[in-house]
Design a protein around this motif. Structure first.
Motif, PDB file in Angstrom:
ATOM      1  N   GLN A   1       0.831  -1.198   0.000  1.00 44.54           N
ATOM      2  CA  GLN A   1       0.000   0.000   0.000  1.00 44.54           C
ATOM      3  C   GLN A   1       0.868   1.251   0.000  1.00 44.54           C
ATOM      4  O   GLN A   1       0.580   2.227  -0.706  1.00 44.54           O
ATOM      5  N   HIS A   2       1.923   1.238   0.777  1.00 46.46           N
ATOM      6  CA  HIS A   2       2.829   2.386   0.851  1.00 46.46           C
ATOM      7  C   HIS A   2       3.493   2.634  -0.502  1.00 46.46           C
ATOM      8  O   HIS A   2       3.602   3.790  -0.957  1.00 46.46           O
ATOM      9  N   THR A   3       3.917   1.559  -1.158  1.00 47.68           N
ATOM     10  CA  THR A   3       4.587   1.682  -2.456  1.00 47.68           C
ATOM     11  C   THR A   3       3.672   2.317  -3.503  1.00 47.68           C
ATOM     12  O   THR A   3       4.064   3.253  -4.211  1.00 47.68           O
ATOM     13  N   TYR A   4       2.443   1.819  -3.590  1.00 47.73           N
ATOM     14  CA  TYR A   4       1.518   2.346  -4.604  1.00 47.73           C
ATOM     15  C   TYR A   4       1.023   3.746  -4.234  1.00 47.73           C
ATOM     16  O   TYR A   4       0.740   4.562  -5.119  1.00 47.73           O
ATOM     17  N   SER A   5       0.925   4.011  -2.949  1.00 46.62           N
ATOM     18  CA  SER A   5       0.555   5.353  -2.513  1.00 46.62           C
ATOM     19  C   SER A   5       1.617   6.365  -2.930  1.00 46.62           C
ATOM     20  O   SER A   5       1.298   7.453  -3.434  1.00 46.62           O
ATOM     21  N   LYS A   6       2.884   6.017  -2.736  1.00 47.31           N
ATOM     22  CA  LYS A   6       3.980   6.901  -3.143  1.00 47.31           C
ATOM     23  C   LYS A   6       3.989   7.096  -4.659  1.00 47.31           C
ATOM     24  O   LYS A   6       4.329   8.170  -5.155  1.00 47.31           O
ATOM     25  N   LEU A   7       3.583   6.053  -5.389  1.00 49.64           N
ATOM     26  CA  LEU A   7       3.543   6.157  -6.841  1.00 49.64           C
ATOM     27  C   LEU A   7       2.461   7.135  -7.288  1.00 49.64           C
ATOM     28  O   LEU A   7       2.666   7.915  -8.223  1.00 49.64           O
ATOM     29  N   ILE A   8       1.306   7.111  -6.614  1.00 50.62           N
ATOM     30  CA  ILE A   8       0.266   8.104  -6.905  1.00 50.62           C
ATOM     31  C   ILE A   8       0.808   9.509  -6.643  1.00 50.62           C
ATOM     32  O   ILE A   8       0.619  10.431  -7.441  1.00 50.62           O
ATOM     33  N   GLY A   9       1.496   9.659  -5.525  1.00 53.29           N
ATOM     34  CA  GLY A   9       2.082  10.954  -5.201  1.00 53.29           C
ATOM     35  C   GLY A   9       3.078  11.424  -6.246  1.00 53.29           C
ATOM     36  O   GLY A   9       3.119  12.607  -6.604  1.00 53.29           O
ATOM     37  N   LYS A  10       3.856  10.495  -6.776  1.00 56.33           N
ATOM     38  CA  LYS A  10       4.834  10.828  -7.815  1.00 56.33           C
ATOM     39  C   LYS A  10       4.141  11.354  -9.065  1.00 56.33           C
ATOM     40  O   LYS A  10       4.528  12.388  -9.618  1.00 56.33           O
ATOM     41  N   TYR A  11       3.096  10.656  -9.502  1.00 53.73           N
ATOM     42  CA  TYR A  11       2.386  11.072 -10.710  1.00 53.73           C
ATOM     43  C   TYR A  11       1.650  12.397 -10.491  1.00 53.73           C
ATOM     44  O   TYR A  11       1.546  13.224 -11.412  1.00 53.73           O
ATOM     45  N   MET A  12       1.137  12.617  -9.278  1.00 51.37           N
ATOM     46  CA  MET A  12       0.475  13.888  -8.994  1.00 51.37           C
ATOM     47  C   MET A  12       1.477  15.036  -9.027  1.00 51.37           C
ATOM     48  O   MET A  12       1.174  16.134  -9.500  1.00 51.37           O
ATOM     49  N   HIS A  13       2.675  14.769  -8.513  1.00 50.59           N
ATOM     50  CA  HIS A  13       3.713  15.801  -8.525  1.00 50.59           C
ATOM     51  C   HIS A  13       4.104  16.151  -9.963  1.00 50.59           C
ATOM     52  O   HIS A  13       4.311  17.328 -10.296  1.00 50.59           O
ATOM     53  N   ILE A  14       4.172  15.137 -10.813  1.00 52.98           N
ATOM     54  CA  ILE A  14       4.471  15.378 -12.226  1.00 52.98           C
ATOM     55  C   ILE A  14       3.378  16.251 -12.851  1.00 52.98           C
ATOM     56  O   ILE A  14       3.657  17.200 -13.584  1.00 52.98           O
ATOM     57  N   GLY A  15       2.113  15.924 -12.534  1.00 49.01           N
ATOM     58  CA  GLY A  15       1.006  16.722 -13.051  1.00 49.01           C
ATOM     59  C   GLY A  15       1.074  18.166 -12.594  1.00 49.01           C
ATOM     60  O   GLY A  15       0.783  19.093 -13.356  1.00 49.01           O
ATOM     61  N   LEU A  16       1.471  18.363 -11.338  1.00 53.17           N
ATOM     62  CA  LEU A  16       1.626  19.722 -10.802  1.00 53.17           C
ATOM     63  C   LEU A  16       2.697  20.472 -11.575  1.00 53.17           C
ATOM     64  O   LEU A  16       2.489  21.617 -11.994  1.00 53.17           O
ATOM     65  N   GLN A  17       3.854  19.841 -11.765  1.00 52.59           N
ATOM     66  CA  GLN A  17       4.957  20.492 -12.458  1.00 52.59           C
ATOM     67  C   GLN A  17       4.630  20.766 -13.925  1.00 52.59           C
ATOM     68  O   GLN A  17       5.196  21.682 -14.534  1.00 52.59           O
ATOM     69  N   GLU A  18       3.720  19.984 -14.495  1.00 53.20           N
ATOM     70  CA  GLU A  18       3.291  20.208 -15.869  1.00 53.20           C
ATOM     71  C   GLU A  18       2.190  21.262 -15.972  1.00 53.20           C
ATOM     72  O   GLU A  18       1.683  21.529 -17.061  1.00 53.20           O
ATOM     73  N   GLY A  19       1.840  21.852 -14.834  1.00 55.68           N
ATOM     74  CA  GLY A  19       0.854  22.927 -14.840  1.00 55.68           C
ATOM     75  C   GLY A  19      -0.585  22.463 -14.923  1.00 55.68           C
ATOM     76  O   GLY A  19      -1.474  23.236 -15.295  1.00 55.68           O
ATOM     77  N   LYS A  20      -0.842  21.213 -14.552  1.00 55.99           N
ATOM     78  CA  LYS A  20      -2.192  20.665 -14.684  1.00 55.99           C
ATOM     79  C   LYS A  20      -3.035  20.823 -13.424  1.00 55.99           C
ATOM     80  O   LYS A  20      -4.227  20.544 -13.439  1.00 55.99           O
ATOM     81  N   ALA A  21      -2.413  21.233 -12.334  1.00 59.55           N
ATOM     82  CA  ALA A  21      -3.174  21.442 -11.090  1.00 59.55           C
ATOM     83  C   ALA A  21      -3.918  22.767 -11.164  1.00 59.55           C
ATOM     84  O   ALA A  21      -3.383  23.760 -11.656  1.00 59.55           O
TER      85      ALA A  21
END
Length: 201
Positions: free
Chosen positions: A53-73
């Motif tokens: 659960q921790h591993t996949y949770s961190k992966l969601i966080g990684k993809y969300m951070h990428i979305g933020l940096q791409e200006g999608k937030a």
């Protein structure tokens, strides 16, 4: 941002043999917004162990951070204007969220939130204990009167536990009836300043 990250991680779960292909409605995904990572995964895929659960949770966080940096937030329309107005009106604003530390820090930096809020409390810093328990730390560091503003039952739970007035945001991600116990409800964030004034008096 969350939907994209969730679906990417679900695809990974399928590849890893932990899930079957399926289609999600937006409501099925958005129901987890506002949950801590621990509570979300315990409810969504309880068959995974804590490490998984921790591993996949961190992966969601990684993809969300990428979305933020791409200006999608995106903020809700007019939200930034309202927050700036509240600060100007003398409200010391505190941000309490069931998010991770990295998620809050990334958004804090990207949107310049350090100039708008006097306190930041990601629940991961407190091992994802309930918001009403984290509030014990908040009130010691920021003594004063409080009004709770939120869109999920976690926020109403905090208000009820500490006998605080509350405002339920119906434009958020709460389900029907989730905010019925709020002292006031708003359909749009632009209503917030006037409702705050009424509850304050």
């Amino acid at each position: 941002v969350y939907k994209t990250a969730f679906l990417k991680v679900y695809d990974q779960l399928i590849r890893d043999g932990f899930a079957q292909p399926r289609t999600f409605r937006d409501e099925e995904i958005s129901q987890w917004l506002g949950y801590s990572a621990t509570d979300m995964w315990s409810a969504f895929m309880p068959q995974l162990n804590a490490e998984q659960q921790h591993t996949y949770s961190k992966l969601i966080g990684k993809y969300m951070h990428i979305g933020l940096q791409e200006g999608k937030a995106r903020w809700y329309p007019h939200a930034m204007d309202v927050v700036k107005q509240l600060k100007q009106d003398g409200y010391p604003l505190i941000l309490l969220s069931n998010c991770s530390i990295s998620y809050m820090e990334a958004h804090k930096a990207y949107f310049g939130l350090q100039d708008l809020f006097v306190g930041f409390y990601p629940c991961e810093r407190y091992h994802f204990i309930p918001k009403y328990e984290v509030f014990e730390y908040i009130k010691k560091e920021h003594p004063g009167k409080y009004i709770v503003v939120g869109d999920r039952f976690h926020d109403m739970e905090l208000a009820k536990h500490h006998h605080l007035p509350s405002i339920g945001c119906l434009y958020g991600y709460g389900s029907d009836g989730e905010l019925d116990c709020a002292d006031a409800q708003i359909q749009d964030i632009t209503e917030l300043p006037s409702v705050l004034e009424k509850l304050k008096s």
